[in-house]
Scaffold this active site. Structure first.
Site, PDB file in Angstrom:
ATOM      1  N   ASN A 141     -36.416  64.841   1.534  1.00  0.00           N
ATOM      2  CA  ASN A 141     -35.323  64.155   2.200  1.00  0.00           C
ATOM      3  C   ASN A 141     -34.493  63.351   1.192  1.00  0.00           C
ATOM      4  OD1 ASN A 141     -33.645  62.872   3.961  1.00  0.00           O
ATOM      5  ND2 ASN A 141     -35.238  61.956   5.229  1.00  0.00           N
ATOM      6  N   PHE A 165     -38.339  52.510   7.524  1.00  0.00           N
ATOM      7  CA  PHE A 165     -38.085  53.859   8.032  1.00  0.00           C
ATOM      8  C   PHE A 165     -37.084  54.544   7.112  1.00  0.00           C
ATOM      9  CE2 PHE A 165     -39.475  51.442  11.702  1.00  0.00           C
ATOM     10  CZ  PHE A 165     -40.408  52.293  12.288  1.00  0.00           C
ATOM     11  N   GLU A 166     -37.265  55.850   6.956  1.00  0.00           N
ATOM     12  CA  GLU A 166     -36.495  56.526   5.917  1.00  0.00           C
ATOM     13  C   GLU A 166     -34.983  56.539   6.143  1.00  0.00           C
ATOM     14  OE1 GLU A 166     -37.337  60.932   5.811  1.00  0.00           O
ATOM     15  OE2 GLU A 166     -38.799  60.320   7.301  1.00  0.00           O
ATOM     16  N   PHE A 167     -34.528  56.393   7.374  1.00  0.00           N
ATOM     17  CA  PHE A 167     -33.082  56.450   7.602  1.00  0.00           C
ATOM     18  C   PHE A 167     -32.387  55.121   7.349  1.00  0.00           C
ATOM     19  CE2 PHE A 167     -33.180  60.456  10.465  1.00  0.00           C
ATOM     20  CZ  PHE A 167     -33.395  61.199   9.331  1.00  0.00           C
ATOM     21  N   GLY A 177     -39.185  63.088   4.393  1.00  0.00           N
ATOM     22  CA  GLY A 177     -39.403  62.057   3.386  1.00  0.00           C
ATOM     23  C   GLY A 177     -40.791  62.091   2.760  1.00  0.00           C
TER      24      GLY A 177
END
Lengths: 254, 323, 254, 323
Positions: free
Chosen positions: D133, C50-52, C129
């Site tokens: 992002n 996951f991008e975070f 993202g």
């Protein structure tokens, strides 16, 4: 008056230059002892930064290296080289302590080679963090244990770490941050600063028993001399007591 | 936005972003199988003659000493090296396995210059390119980011830049001069950690040096660990994972793996051993004798531990500070 | 045969595309459900990123967002956006799952605006993202819940995320990593791939009851059609059981 | 090494490396004194009209909601914002305090588009520049590193690049095309953490999002913390410090500070509250009513907690997963 050796004197002089509530980037040896002494004297809130990531350690016990566990004991952060160096690069570090085999009149330092680059006559350790500190700290302080014409030279064999480079405006012209650069040189003979206009090294204070003339003669380049050269106070009894009993009780360095 | 200055130093490892991507895509195995193996197997499998090799952290501090000694025992030749280092680089240089060095600092801190480095470089046997400490680490960071270069404001105006292979350009946003550092992708990296699971998920206590960056900047990664722990334990605190298993090729259980260096919260550095080596290293024959005794003279790290002596190691444990 | 809805079918089709022992970068919604299902079916060692910063979570419980605590429960690492994105940028991520308001024949996606850039007719969420995943993952899979001419368009209003850009060689010419790009499109009508030579979207399989002709008519650009178009198998009883009982027992999505 | 392409997006905040250095040199106080204060005091002191403001992490996850609500109560105007966000950005936009947005993603994930963002941007009230992002986060990273730009291979070939203010150059080492992102130095950042000491040393559990980078990329930093703990506790595990105190200007004790978002290992997100807001946000008047009730209608975060109700918050605590 209490007896003291040259190392102890250097440590005390360097320690007094450390300002409370600032961040000082130090290496092993005299700067670390000086920082530790300062934290126990006038600069209790001095933040000591080590290049491998320890920032704000208690320095209860003296580290043996810039990465050992004492450099981050009770520290505010134990991160890594990138974070430490970037903290300097973005302007958070007031003081950087440096050393070198050679220093010139603009405070440039050589810790790389004596002779030509490769193969060299003497291979020295290399920059380590010195170039980064010399580039990014607001003020750098060089500790030179032996003040002589082989070390205070006209021309460095290798310019490892930037001082004022070739004089006024040259740091900025090279792309280094404005308003940064060498601040003091602490040697076994005295303390030097830099002439504001010419950015050349200038004798400010001699150690007890040392004359300005001696300093000039032990410097290969033309050392400027302040009008009224002062004298460094010898270590006080309290400084020596704390240094010997609390900073380095195991006599690792002194 | 022209290149204003180019360092004349040799680029011992080219910043081949696409090559690195293709390599890891093809070789990095994401299978959850045990990578636990002996140091012999790890080094035989994952270190090759001519490799560009990196060690983390720093000679006397959380250094992969047991794996380094195995690299020497197996006589891996023509290595290109990046240092930052003390004891580990000294040993590799003394064993004459190194062709070239990207160097930032190799010395013994307060104890001074490395005699072994001096002999290796002054004789012309080992080529060098010089960098600042920040620069070397940012070169790892660029590789870890998967980009071909990264900017810094270090090294400007100095011979350190001139004898590196960095370049100076004008920033297209601000007009200021900026140093560009080429990414440093390693062939193989050795990292010693406090604990790992058998798959290679790793935790490090204390400062992390450049473990985060180097683990992500290398094609092959050998981990040695003081302790092998359950995967469930590591996964309970995923924010403390420094290196996830899919970066790792080999996990070697190596208690006291950093000896004679320290391991924070575990054992203190063996000052007596280090000082004695430092003295011996001044002499070529005595250096050889040291290698014969502590490297070639033992079959593996277990034997090394026995040679050093468990009493001595227990004493070093008692000397390390707590939190 | 068990009854199922369109979302369940999409999830099963996407899930089957997930390869064991690879890293898949997913967002919330169908890709996350598909990943969760795959981990409980054929791809038990699938690493979900996951991008975070959550990578390799167990996905025991279904996350509601790409940063919530379920995205790193029992994960192999919980780091941050930089680490996640850099893992993709240096080539460690095999699959990236994407979505969009518009897709063109080269698999380029729009999630930014409908109409002109500013002020737009409709402001969409933005890249998030997606652009990073579309740039760096080896293969991307787009999930398009509704296959119609407004979504499968000749020309995007805004090219948010790169597919094959303008055709063969254009990713490489733009500077994107070699041998990367769109792999599959999963829509409510079927599954599309890309013609190897022209890099244009090509129908591979239709969903049960859907004809190739229907897919072509619901696509604004000229959809290539493979010689022998297959049919997607409907969800199996086991897929549906696991999906309903284990993946999303609280009926958050299905 | 010419600039091949330049994004046409407005650069809402210039990458002024020297200005940032001078500012922190002059203003960052390294004194070990308590920075504990109320949210009113923190926002009044450290947020100014016209500031370029950033929030971390993300609307429903460890977001500085209590401080954001205070910024709105104090009516700080003409803000420039960077989002990445959901609820926190929606509130600031709804209160009409924002002039421009560096945007990567503002929406409600599976629940879809933000109606408030649509109204703000489609009406022409709020200007935008678009980024990926990764790009936004790397812009923080560049600022945290103290460099004017950073390379990436994202955004190449797309309108995302065209409508940003990134530039494309040819890499002087490899010849490949590279995107250069201008560093993003914030005037003020709001970060919500699990625990802090009164000086501002902070720990975060779980993913760190972009807290590390943002904390280092801002001139002024307001921390809100679920818990205020002893400095000794934080200093015992210095490797877990995410933000050291000398980066911090204000520390606000804010239990449930992320509500209605979640706080990992503490409390789950308030799905009912969020969904009801999402519905209300579709209508201008209902959005105002929400602001009236939950922001303007309470004096401070304590009153907000009472309004939400402690029973409800305890229930959210019971719903959060463990390790």
């Amino acid at each position: 008056m209490t007896e003291y050796n040259e190392t102890e004197f250097l440590i005390c002089v360097a320690s007094r230059l450390m300002e409370n509530r600032t961040v000082a980037f130090v290496g092993t040896g005299i700067p670390m002892l000086a920082a530790s002494l300062a934290k126990k004297m006038h600069a209790t809130e001095l933040i000591v930064a080590f290049e491998f990531g320890g920032i704000g350690a208690s320095l209860d016990k003296l580290p043996l290296g810039v990465g050992d566990s004492r450099t981050f004991h009770k520290a505010v952060i134990a991160s890594g080289i990138c974070d430490a160096m970037e903290t300097a690069q973005r302007g958070f570090i007031e003081y950087g302590f440096l050393g070198g085999a050679q220093i010139d009149m603009y405070g440039n330092l050589n810790t790389t080679v004596i002779g030509k680059y490769w193969p060299p006559k003497v291979r020295l350790p290399g920059s380590g963090g010195a170039n980064d500190l010399g580039s990014h700290c607001w003020k750098t302080i060089a500790i030179m244990r032996q003040h002589d014409v082989k070390r205070f030279v006209n021309k460095l064999d290798f310019l490892t770490t930037p001082g004022y480079l070739t004089g006024p405006g040259s740091r900025e012209a090279a792309g280094l941050p404005p308003n940064t650069g060498p601040f003091r040189v602490v040697s076994n003979l005295g303390v030097m600063g830099y002439d504001e206009k010419s950015k050349r090294m200038m004798l400010l204070k001699t150690n007890p028993g040392v004359t300005a003339e001696q300093v000039v003669q032990n410097t290969e380049f033309e050392m400027l001399v302040e009008e009224k050269v002062g004298t460094n106070d010898p270590p006080t009894a309290e400084e020596l007591k704390i240094l010997r009993n609390d900073v380095d009780p195991d006599k690792l360095y002194i | 936005m022209a290149v204003i200055e180019s360092g004349i130093g040799e680029l011992f490892q080219k910043p081949d972003v696409w090559g690195f991507r293709e390599w890891v895509h093809k070789h990095k195995d994401k299978t959850l199988t045990s990578k636990l193996m002996s140091e012999q197997e790890a080094v035989a499998k994952f270190v090759a003659d001519g490799d560009y090799l990196g060690t983390e952290l720093y000679g006397t501090v959380r250094a992969p000493m047991s794996i380094t000694r195995e690299v020497i025992r197996q006589g891996k030749k023509h290595l290109r090296l990046v240092g930052q280092g003390i004891h580990e680089i000294d040993l590799l240089l003394a064993a004459d396995l190194v062709d070239s060095l990207d160097i930032t600092y190799i010395a013994w801190e307060v104890y001074g210059i490395s005699s072994i480095l001096r002999r290796a470089v002054e004789s012309g046997r080992v080529k060098t390119a010089d960098w600042s400490n920040g620069a070397i680490t940012w070169r790892f960071k660029a590789a870890a980011m998967g980009i071909p270069f990264i900017p810094t404001l270090s090294m400007l105006g100095t011979d350190t830049l001139k004898y590196s292979s960095a370049k100076v350009i004008e920033c297209p946003f601000t007009g200021q001069k900026v140093t560009l550092l080429p990414a440093l992708f390693l062939d193989v990296a050795l990292i010693h950690v406090h604990r790992a699971d058998k798959f290679g998920n790793c935790q490090i206590d204390g400062i992390s040096g450049f473990a985060f960056e180097m683990a992500r900047a290398c094609k092959k990664l050998i981990i040695s660990a003081e302790e092998i722990v359950d995967s469930e334990e590591i996964r309970k605190y995923p924010e403390h994972t420094m290196i996830p298993y899919f970066l790792v090729d080999a996990v070697v259980h190596a208690p006291y793996g950093s000896h004679p260096g320290e391991m924070c919260y575990k054992y203190w550095r063996d000052e007596e051993h280090l000082l004695s080596f430092l003295e011996e290293s001044k002499d070529v024959e005595k250096t050889k004798a040291y290698l014969d005794k502590y490297v070639y003279g033992v079959k593996n790290h277990d034997e090394y531990i026995k040679l050093v002596g468990i009493d001595r190691l227990k004493k070093l444990e008692s000397m390390i500070g707590g939190r």
